[in-house]
Design an enzyme around this catalytic site. Structure first.
Site, PDB file in Angstrom:
ATOM      1  N   ARG A  36      73.522  61.926 -31.876  1.00 50.18           N
ATOM      2  CA  ARG A  36      74.503  62.810 -32.507  1.00 50.18           C
ATOM      3  C   ARG A  36      74.473  62.685 -34.041  1.00 50.18           C
ATOM      4  O   ARG A  36      74.758  63.645 -34.739  1.00 50.18           O
ATOM      5  CB  ARG A  36      75.899  62.490 -31.990  1.00 50.18           C
ATOM      6  CG  ARG A  36      76.158  63.121 -30.640  1.00 50.18           C
ATOM      7  CD  ARG A  36      77.542  62.825 -30.160  1.00 50.18           C
ATOM      8  NE  ARG A  36      77.928  63.755 -29.115  1.00 50.18           N
ATOM      9  CZ  ARG A  36      79.000  63.607 -28.362  1.00 50.18           C
ATOM     10  NH1 ARG A  36      79.810  62.585 -28.545  1.00 50.18           N
ATOM     11  NH2 ARG A  36      79.292  64.498 -27.443  1.00 50.18           N
ATOM     12  N   LYS A 197      81.570  63.806 -11.969  1.00 51.55           N
ATOM     13  CA  LYS A 197      82.912  64.353 -12.239  1.00 51.55           C
ATOM     14  C   LYS A 197      83.111  65.705 -11.557  1.00 51.55           C
ATOM     15  O   LYS A 197      82.942  66.748 -12.187  1.00 51.55           O
ATOM     16  CB  LYS A 197      83.110  64.479 -13.747  1.00 51.55           C
ATOM     17  CG  LYS A 197      83.045  63.154 -14.473  1.00 51.55           C
ATOM     18  CD  LYS A 197      83.227  63.379 -15.962  1.00 51.55           C
ATOM     19  CE  LYS A 197      82.591  62.291 -16.774  1.00 51.55           C
ATOM     20  NZ  LYS A 197      81.963  62.797 -17.994  1.00 51.55           N
ATOM     21  N   GLY A 373      81.505  67.813 -22.782  1.00 53.06           N
ATOM     22  CA  GLY A 373      82.579  68.741 -22.393  1.00 53.06           C
ATOM     23  C   GLY A 373      82.452  70.078 -23.090  1.00 53.06           C
ATOM     24  O   GLY A 373      82.695  71.138 -22.490  1.00 53.06           O
TER      25      GLY A 373
HETATM   26  N1  LIG Z   1      75.599  59.757  -5.683  1.00 52.08           N
HETATM   27  C1  LIG Z   1      76.294  59.236  -6.682  1.00 52.08           C
HETATM   28  N2  LIG Z   1      77.314  58.397  -6.455  1.00 52.08           N
HETATM   29  C2  LIG Z   1      78.011  57.871  -7.473  1.00 52.08           C
HETATM   30  N3  LIG Z   1      77.775  58.131  -8.775  1.00 52.08           N
HETATM   31  C3  LIG Z   1      76.777  58.971  -9.044  1.00 52.08           C
HETATM   32  C4  LIG Z   1      75.999  59.570  -8.030  1.00 52.08           C
HETATM   33  N4  LIG Z   1      75.077  60.359  -8.627  1.00 52.08           N
HETATM   34  C5  LIG Z   1      75.272  60.244  -9.951  1.00 52.08           C
HETATM   35  N5  LIG Z   1      76.281  59.413 -10.214  1.00 52.08           N
HETATM   36  C6  LIG Z   1      76.753  58.958 -11.536  1.00 52.08           C
HETATM   37  O1  LIG Z   1      77.236  60.044 -12.292  1.00 52.08           O
HETATM   38  C7  LIG Z   1      77.325  59.617 -13.639  1.00 52.08           C
HETATM   39  C8  LIG Z   1      77.189  60.794 -14.582  1.00 52.08           C
HETATM   40  O2  LIG Z   1      78.129  61.778 -14.258  1.00 52.08           O
HETATM   41  P1  LIG Z   1      78.746  62.781 -15.329  1.00 52.08           P
HETATM   42  O3  LIG Z   1      79.465  63.804 -14.540  1.00 52.08           O
HETATM   43  O4  LIG Z   1      79.500  61.995 -16.341  1.00 52.08           O
HETATM   44  O5  LIG Z   1      77.424  63.443 -15.995  1.00 52.08           O
HETATM   45  P2  LIG Z   1      77.054  63.768 -17.522  1.00 52.08           P
HETATM   46  O6  LIG Z   1      75.668  64.276 -17.538  1.00 52.08           O
HETATM   47  O7  LIG Z   1      77.319  62.596 -18.399  1.00 52.08           O
HETATM   48  O8  LIG Z   1      77.987  64.905 -17.939  1.00 52.08           O
HETATM   49  P3  LIG Z   1      79.101  64.903 -19.091  1.00 52.08           P
HETATM   50  O9  LIG Z   1      78.457  64.556 -20.399  1.00 52.08           O
HETATM   51  O10 LIG Z   1      79.602  66.297 -19.029  1.00 52.08           O
HETATM   52  O11 LIG Z   1      80.120  63.892 -18.731  1.00 52.08           O
HETATM   53  C9  LIG Z   1      76.198  58.620 -13.817  1.00 52.08           C
HETATM   54  O12 LIG Z   1      76.745  57.413 -14.325  1.00 52.08           O
HETATM   55  C10 LIG Z   1      75.645  58.413 -12.396  1.00 52.08           C
HETATM   56  O13 LIG Z   1      75.409  57.071 -12.073  1.00 52.08           O
HETATM   57  O1  LIG Z   2      82.011  62.928 -26.440  1.00 51.74           O
HETATM   58  C1  LIG Z   2      82.499  64.063 -26.441  1.00 51.74           C
HETATM   59  O2  LIG Z   2      82.380  64.855 -25.472  1.00 51.74           O
HETATM   60  C2  LIG Z   2      83.161  64.537 -27.702  1.00 51.74           C
HETATM   61  O3  LIG Z   2      82.941  63.666 -28.762  1.00 51.74           O
HETATM   62  C3  LIG Z   2      84.624  64.806 -27.484  1.00 51.74           C
HETATM   63  O4  LIG Z   2      85.323  63.634 -27.181  1.00 51.74           O
HETATM   64  P1  LIG Z   2      86.718  63.673 -26.430  1.00 51.74           P
HETATM   65  O5  LIG Z   2      86.427  64.083 -25.007  1.00 51.74           O
HETATM   66  O6  LIG Z   2      87.298  62.296 -26.557  1.00 51.74           O
HETATM   67  O7  LIG Z   2      87.575  64.732 -27.113  1.00 51.74           O
END
Ligand SMILES: Nc1ncnc2c1ncn2[C@@H]1O[C@H](COP(=O)(O)OP(=O)(O)OP(=O)(O)O)[C@@H](O)[C@H]1O
Ligand SMILES: O=C(O)[C@H](O)COP(=O)(O)O
Length: 393
Positions: A36, A197, A373
């Site tokens: 970032r 999530k 997000g």
């Molecule tokens: N089958 C599963 N059971 C439990 N956890 C899982 C499974 N598959 C993936 N994950 C976990 O999901 C997490 C990521 O989910 P997340 O929804 O935060 O994705 P992201 O790409 O970081 O999206 P964002 O940035 O929007 O949060 C990882 O830490 C991973 O280990």
């Molecule tokens: O990491 C993020 O998605 C942004 O920096 C926003 O952070 P926040 O979800 O704490 O508002």
């Protein structure tokens, strides 16, 4: 984009309040991923070249309006200084007399980084008084914090009403790439949604069903869909409250003639660790005390094929618990397919980007969004307050 950018205004000698998203992961006070910060360099360098006085502001974590020592921006200032190859003055607050004095000392092309704006409760409340104090520091407002553009806060939205307000180059690029993808996509357009999530991603799946040709579901999200179809999911991640919504998406996909892909086989485990026992089972065959942890080999092949036959791929969320090596194969297969495909590939979401980095495939992707997000909300079709508030062209 119909919003003004730094390219559209006079900057020489101007004090520019530049909102960036330096909310980077830290471990023991060390930045573990500086993506970032690196992503804002084009804007900061542009402002320096134009002879602006650069006042950077960012949040870090969620300190809830209090000073939290571990959430200071000092490591970010040090990293930025290394990347720019020039001195970055770090303030101990984001408003107040000392900060005003530090701003007054800036010469054209100097860079000052303010302290975490969320140390003030007024930031997240979009308090007009705090926005006014930020605005008093500067002549123009530049928003380059795409990652925080979905937040209507004092330093992202409030201030934009008090100064000439334009986007930075990162903000402009993110909006252009993601905007083009969702409004005028090359087809076949494949959206891959995974991660854990469920609640956060339900709305984006809904909109992606309207605009994509193929929607692929993986990761922790997929078990809610399996359960909704009547399959046993054992101890797998599950959101019982979303079973009807999940079923609704499967119906919607059918009605719209879209391809909706769910795992056909799964890697299951009896423990959440690298030493766990694992098995590969078909959907519906997860024993009650085991949990789904990754997509299986047949699913990997199907998903990789879809990706390879696409023209545009948007990917948010890993296919399994990729942080643990034995459960990383599904995410790796999707990342490899994204790296190999002719399609334009966009990755949104912190963990999918981290996975691509881990597999050393990040530079093979066409665009890795700095927004988690924010990129989801954008793809849901929501307006981003930090963007709407900027001046129209
Ligand atoms: N089958 C599963 N059971 C439990 N956890 C899982 C499974 N598959 C993936 N994950 C976990 O999901 C997490 C990521 O989910 P997340 O929804 O935060 O994705 P992201 O790409 O970081 O999206 P964002 O940035 O929007 O949060 C990882 O830490 C991973 O280990
Ligand atoms: O990491 C993020 O998605 C942004 O920096 C926003 O952070 P926040 O979800 O704490 O508002």
């Amino acid at each position: 984009m119909n919003k003004k950018s730094v390219r559209d205004i006079e900057l020489t000698g101007k004090r520019a309040f530049v909102r960036v998203d330096f909310n980077v992961p830290l471990e023991d006070g060390k930045i573990t991923d500086d993506k970032r910060i690196r992503a804002t360099l084009p804007t900061i360098n542009y402002l320096i070249e134009k002879g602006a006085k650069v006042i950077l502001a960012s949040h870090m974590g969620r300190p809830n309006g209090e000073v939290v020592e571990s959430l200071r921006l000092t490591p970010a200032a040090e990293r930025l200084s290394e990347l720019l190859g020039k001195k970055v003055v770090k303030a101990d607050d984001s408003v107040g007399e000392t900060v005003k004095a530090q701003v007054a000392e800036l010469n054209n092309g100097d860079v000052l980084l303010l302290e975490n704006v969320r140390f003030h409760a007024g930031e997240e409340k979009n308090d007009p008084e705090l926005a006014k104090q930020f605005a008093e520091l500067a002549d123009v407002f530049v928003n380059d914090a795409f990652g925080a553009a979905h937040r209507a806060h004092a330093s992202t939205e409030g201030i934009a009403h008090l100064l000439p307000a334009v986007s930075g180059l990162l903000m402009e690029k993110e909006l252009e790439v993601l905007g083009k993808a969702i409004s005028n996509p090359e087809r076949p357009f494949t959206a891959i949604i995974g991660g854990s999530k469920v609640k956060d991603k339900i709305d984006v799946i809904d909109n992606l069903l309207n605009i994509a040709d193929n929607v692929i579901i993986g990761g922790g999200l997929s078990y809610t869909f399996m359960k909704a179809q009547g399959h046993e999911v054992g101890q797998s991640l599950l959101d019982e409250s979303k079973l009807d919504v999940a079923l609704g998406f499967i119906e919607k996909a059918k009605k719209l003639g879209k391809n909706f892909y769910l795992p056909v086989d799964i890697v299951i485990s009896d423990d959440f660790s690298a030493n766990a026992n694992t098995k590969i089972v078909e959907v519906g065959d997860i024993p009650a005390d085991w949990e789904g942890i990754d997509i299986g080999p047949k699913t990997r092949e199907i998903y990789a094929d879809v990706v390879k036959n696409s023209k545009l791929v948007v990917w948010n969320g890993p296919m399994g618990v990729f942080e643990i090596e034995p459960f990383s194969h599904g995410t790796r297969a999707v990342a490899e397919a994204c790296a190999e495909t002719e399609a334009y590939t966009i990755i949104g979401g912190g963990d999918s980007a981290a996975a691509a980095e881990k597999f050393k495939l990040a530079d093979k992707m066409d665009h890795i969004s700095t927004g988690g997000g924010a990129s989801l909300e954008f793809m849901e079709g929501k307006v981003l307050p930090g963007v709407v508030a900027l001046n129209d062209k």
